[in-house]
Design an enzyme around this catalytic site. Structure first.
Site, mmCIF file in Angstrom:
data_model
loop_
_atom_site.group_PDB
_atom_site.id
_atom_site.type_symbol
_atom_site.label_atom_id
_atom_site.label_comp_id
_atom_site.label_asym_id
_atom_site.label_seq_id
_atom_site.Cartn_x
_atom_site.Cartn_y
_atom_site.Cartn_z
ATOM 1 N N SER A 1 2.018 -4.705 5.486
ATOM 2 C CA SER A 1 0.628 -4.599 5.057
ATOM 3 C C SER A 1 -0.315 -4.629 6.266
ATOM 4 C CB SER A 1 0.315 -5.717 4.052
ATOM 5 O OG SER A 1 -0.884 -5.469 3.369
ATOM 6 N N ASP B 1 2.537 0.483 -5.756
ATOM 7 C CA ASP B 1 1.738 -0.449 -4.951
ATOM 8 C C ASP B 1 0.277 -0.343 -5.390
ATOM 9 O OD1 ASP B 1 0.287 -1.789 -2.918
ATOM 10 O OD2 ASP B 1 1.857 -1.358 -1.455
ATOM 11 N N HIS C 1 3.390 -4.008 -4.123
ATOM 12 C CA HIS C 1 3.069 -4.268 -2.718
ATOM 13 C C HIS C 1 4.031 -5.284 -2.114
ATOM 14 C CE1 HIS C 1 0.441 -4.055 0.728
ATOM 15 N NE2 HIS C 1 0.229 -5.373 0.722
#
Length: 276
Positions: free
Chosen positions: A97, A227, A256
């Site tokens: 991320s 996601d 995610h």
């Protein structure tokens, strides 16, 4: 576990797991978490003979909470100082991320002289924010909403993320782990208020297009096609176009937080890439 002090006086908490003579791997974590979010993969790789070095980003976890410098350039420079402090070479640098942006900006600012492989997991690259040049990104109003929610009630905001879109627990039939929710919440609340607030701009508005063009090492991209935090079209698929030699693995239906929800497959894919 130890700490290092950066050139601008920030104390970074660092874990150094596995054999010291093993192939080096660095893991850069997501917002607003800490290196603890990597513990499953870090343990798996260290147990397989890798030296796994992973730090709490400035303002997060057990690192100090500077008022300034909560931006991607500083994040990348901190990673560089961790790599240099431990004299790591032929590093496989992975980022999840926001950590994917950190790794990309590290390459952009410091090159790949110490790098063997690169990994982008559910990463924010190349750019999350919608602009004229990036029409597929998320509107500014989304991130303004994040900032407003943090100012209004950070604790509830973090619980809502962890119990909802991050792990896909808001999807029908999802198997909810209260433990994952609580762990996410605790890590987030350990981070500094100012640091996590500023980091919203860092992860949303930093353009990594030019950074990605400098990727000249084997690269692994892993992303879930469900996601809800970093939608795959504007991230992994766009990144693949900028790094055509990269291997893109899409996890059908994955959220995610796939390193936890799809742990066994994720561990196997990462290990295969590192040994390939």
């Amino acid at each position: 576990m130890t700490t290092i002090t950066t050139a601008d006086g920030v104390s970074l908490y660092v874990k150094d797991w596995g054999p010291k003579d093993g192939p080096a791997v660095t893991l850069s974590h997501g917002w607003p978490l800490s290196s603890d979010s990597w513990e499953s993969l870090a343990f798996h790789l260290a147990s397989a003979g890798f030296r796994v070095v992973h730090h709490d980003r400035r303002g997060h976890g057990r690192s100090s909470q500077p008022w300034d410098g909560n931006d991607m350039d500083h994040y990348a420079d901190d990673l560089a100082q961790v790599i240099e402090a431990f004299d790591l070479r032929d590093v496989s640098a992975f980022g999840f991320s926001t950590g994917g942006g950190e790794v990309a900006r590290y390459v952009g600012r410091h090159g790949t002289g110490r790098v063997a492989r690169l990994g982008l997991i559910s990463a924010i690259t190349p750019l999350m924010l919608q602009t004229d040049a990036n029409p597929g990104g998320l509107p500014l109003e989304v991130f303004d909403g994040f900032r407003a929610a943090q100012l209004a009630d950070r604790a509830q905001f973090y619980r809502d993320i962890a119990s909802g879109p991050f792990y896909g627990f808001n999807r029908p039939g999802a198997k909810v782990s209260q433990g994952l929710i609580e762990t996410w919440f605790q890590q987030g609340m350990q981070a500094g208020f100012r640091n996590t607030y500023d980091s919203i701009a860092a992860f949303s508005a930093t353009d990594h297009t030019e950074d990605l063009k400098k990727f000249d090492r084997p690269t692994l991209i892993i992303h879930g096609d469900d996601d809800q935090v970093v939608p795959i079209d504007a991230s992994a698929r766009a990144t693949k176009k900028l790094v055509p030699h990269a291997t893109l693995i899409e996890y059908a239906g994955a959220p995610h937080g796939l390193p936890d929800t799809h742990k066994d497959r994720f561990h196997a894919d990462v290990l295969a890439f590192l040994k390939g």
